[in-house]
Design a protein around this motif. Structure first.
Motif, PDB file in Angstrom:
ATOM      1  N   UNK A 101       0.850  -1.202   0.000  1.00 42.71           N
ATOM      2  CA  UNK A 101       0.000   0.000   0.000  1.00 42.71           C
ATOM      3  C   UNK A 101       0.878   1.241   0.000  1.00 42.71           C
ATOM      4  N   UNK A 102       0.459   2.250  -0.749  1.00 43.04           N
ATOM      5  CA  UNK A 102       1.107   3.559  -0.729  1.00 43.04           C
ATOM      6  C   UNK A 102       0.249   4.505   0.095  1.00 43.04           C
ATOM      7  N   UNK A 103       0.848   5.150   1.088  1.00 39.96           N
ATOM      8  CA  UNK A 103       0.159   6.120   1.936  1.00 39.96           C
ATOM      9  C   UNK A 103       0.600   7.531   1.551  1.00 39.96           C
ATOM     10  N   UNK A 104      -0.362   8.363   1.200  1.00 34.92           N
ATOM     11  CA  UNK A 104      -0.075   9.759   0.849  1.00 34.92           C
ATOM     12  C   UNK A 104      -0.677  10.664   1.920  1.00 34.92           C
ATOM     13  N   UNK A 105       0.172  11.511   2.524  1.00 43.85           N
ATOM     14  CA  UNK A 105      -0.243  12.411   3.603  1.00 43.85           C
ATOM     15  C   UNK A 105      -0.360  13.845   3.075  1.00 43.85           C
ATOM     16  N   UNK A 106      -1.548  14.249   2.635  1.00 42.88           N
ATOM     17  CA  UNK A 106      -1.707  15.615   2.120  1.00 42.88           C
ATOM     18  C   UNK A 106      -1.525  16.679   3.202  1.00 42.88           C
ATOM     19  N   UNK A 107      -1.735  16.290   4.472  1.00 39.12           N
ATOM     20  CA  UNK A 107      -1.583  17.232   5.581  1.00 39.12           C
ATOM     21  C   UNK A 107      -0.374  16.881   6.441  1.00 39.12           C
ATOM     22  N   UNK A 108       0.610  16.245   5.833  1.00 37.65           N
ATOM     23  CA  UNK A 108       1.931  15.972   6.406  1.00 37.65           C
ATOM     24  C   UNK A 108       1.992  14.819   7.408  1.00 37.65           C
ATOM     25  N   UNK A 109       1.125  14.787   8.445  1.00 35.31           N
ATOM     26  CA  UNK A 109       1.411  13.805   9.479  1.00 35.31           C
ATOM     27  C   UNK A 109       0.211  13.072  10.083  1.00 35.31           C
ATOM     28  N   UNK A 110      -1.006  13.381   9.739  1.00 37.75           N
ATOM     29  CA  UNK A 110      -2.129  12.760  10.450  1.00 37.75           C
ATOM     30  C   UNK A 110      -2.983  11.851   9.561  1.00 37.75           C
ATOM     31  N   UNK A 111      -3.626  12.432   8.564  1.00 35.92           N
ATOM     32  CA  UNK A 111      -4.533  11.692   7.702  1.00 35.92           C
ATOM     33  C   UNK A 111      -3.831  11.286   6.411  1.00 35.92           C
ATOM     34  N   UNK A 112      -3.989  10.012   6.040  1.00 32.88           N
ATOM     35  CA  UNK A 112      -3.367   9.519   4.809  1.00 32.88           C
ATOM     36  C   UNK A 112      -4.416   8.917   3.892  1.00 32.88           C
ATOM     37  N   UNK A 113      -4.214   9.075   2.594  1.00 36.19           N
ATOM     38  CA  UNK A 113      -5.003   8.395   1.570  1.00 36.19           C
ATOM     39  C   UNK A 113      -4.224   7.159   1.144  1.00 36.19           C
TER      40      UNK A 113
END
Length: 230
Positions: A101-113
């Motif tokens: 799985x690839x985790x992308x953090x648009x808000x740097x450190x909390x929520x990931x897509x």
């Protein structure tokens, strides 16, 4: 008086400049490259490894597994003129998948897509075997005449995954994590086998599979902890 004021102003400026130069700057937290993770949820027990690829991107390798088996005898009433009915069932549930799985953090450190793909090993086996005479349509069948029934449920081997996660395992030493998403496992594939008088029931497999066709998404909910190595 004017000279004294200018002198004090100059001295205060020098002191302020020295204070700015000597005040330590706040350290910038850099993501840990590797973190190990342990989660539990609807896919079973999940050991994981997370690698920080870029500041906002982690790469996770995941293995999930769980096995449950139960063998028991159930009893049921067949009327006053017939002995109590007994049937043995053997149920097996195997949850399992391996993927990335690839985790992308648009808000740097909390929520990931999250987006990834898994090799799906989930399967269900169920067998039913009569252990007494069975009454059906006013006729009595012995266990040998009644026969046995077996059912197997399988899913697509390749299953894409999409979801969201809370917490970044690579941002800090210890973290609490939560995953919520869906596996596109495909509709269940049904196989049924039968012997004796139950054998015609196995012909209902296509109809049962058609009824289960809308269940092509498998819900994923996992909770766990992480520890960053370096």
């Amino acid at each position: 008086m004017k000279k004294t004021f200018l002198f004090l102003l100059l001295c205060s400026g020098v002191v302020f400049a020295q204070d700015v130069e000597t005040k330590p700057s706040k350290p910038i937290r850099t993501p840990k490259k590797i973190a190990i993770i342990l989660k539990v949820g609807t896919t079973g027990i999940s050991p994981e490894v997370s690698y920080n690829f870029k500041p906002k991107i982690n790469f996770r390798g995941i293995v999930s597994f769980y096995s449950y088996q139960r063998k028991d005898v159930i009893t049921f009433d067949q009327g006053t003129d017939v002995e109590e009915g007994k049937a043995q069932y053997d149920a097996k549930l195997n949850l399992g998948n391996v993927g990335a799985v690839i985790d992308y953090y648009p808000f740097k450190k909390f929520l990931a897509l999250n987006a990834g793909v898994f090799y799906n090993l989930t399967a269900i086996d169920l067998g039913v075997l009569p252990k007494s005479n069975i009454k059906f349509n006013d006729r009595i069948f012995t266990p040998e005449e009644t026969g046995s029934l077996g059912l197997k449920v399988k899913y697509n081997k390749v299953a894409p995954y999409f979801g969201i996660s809370l917490g970044n395992p690579n941002n800090g030493k210890f973290r609490v994590l939560f995953d919520l998403g869906v596996l596109y496992s495909g509709s269940p594939k049904i196989e049924m086998t039968g012997t004796g008088s139950i054998e015609p029931t196995a012909a209902q497999a296509p109809q049962l599979q058609a009824n289960l066709k809308p269940l092509y998404l498998y819900p994923v909910m996992k909770f766990g902890f992480s520890y960053a190595l370096k």
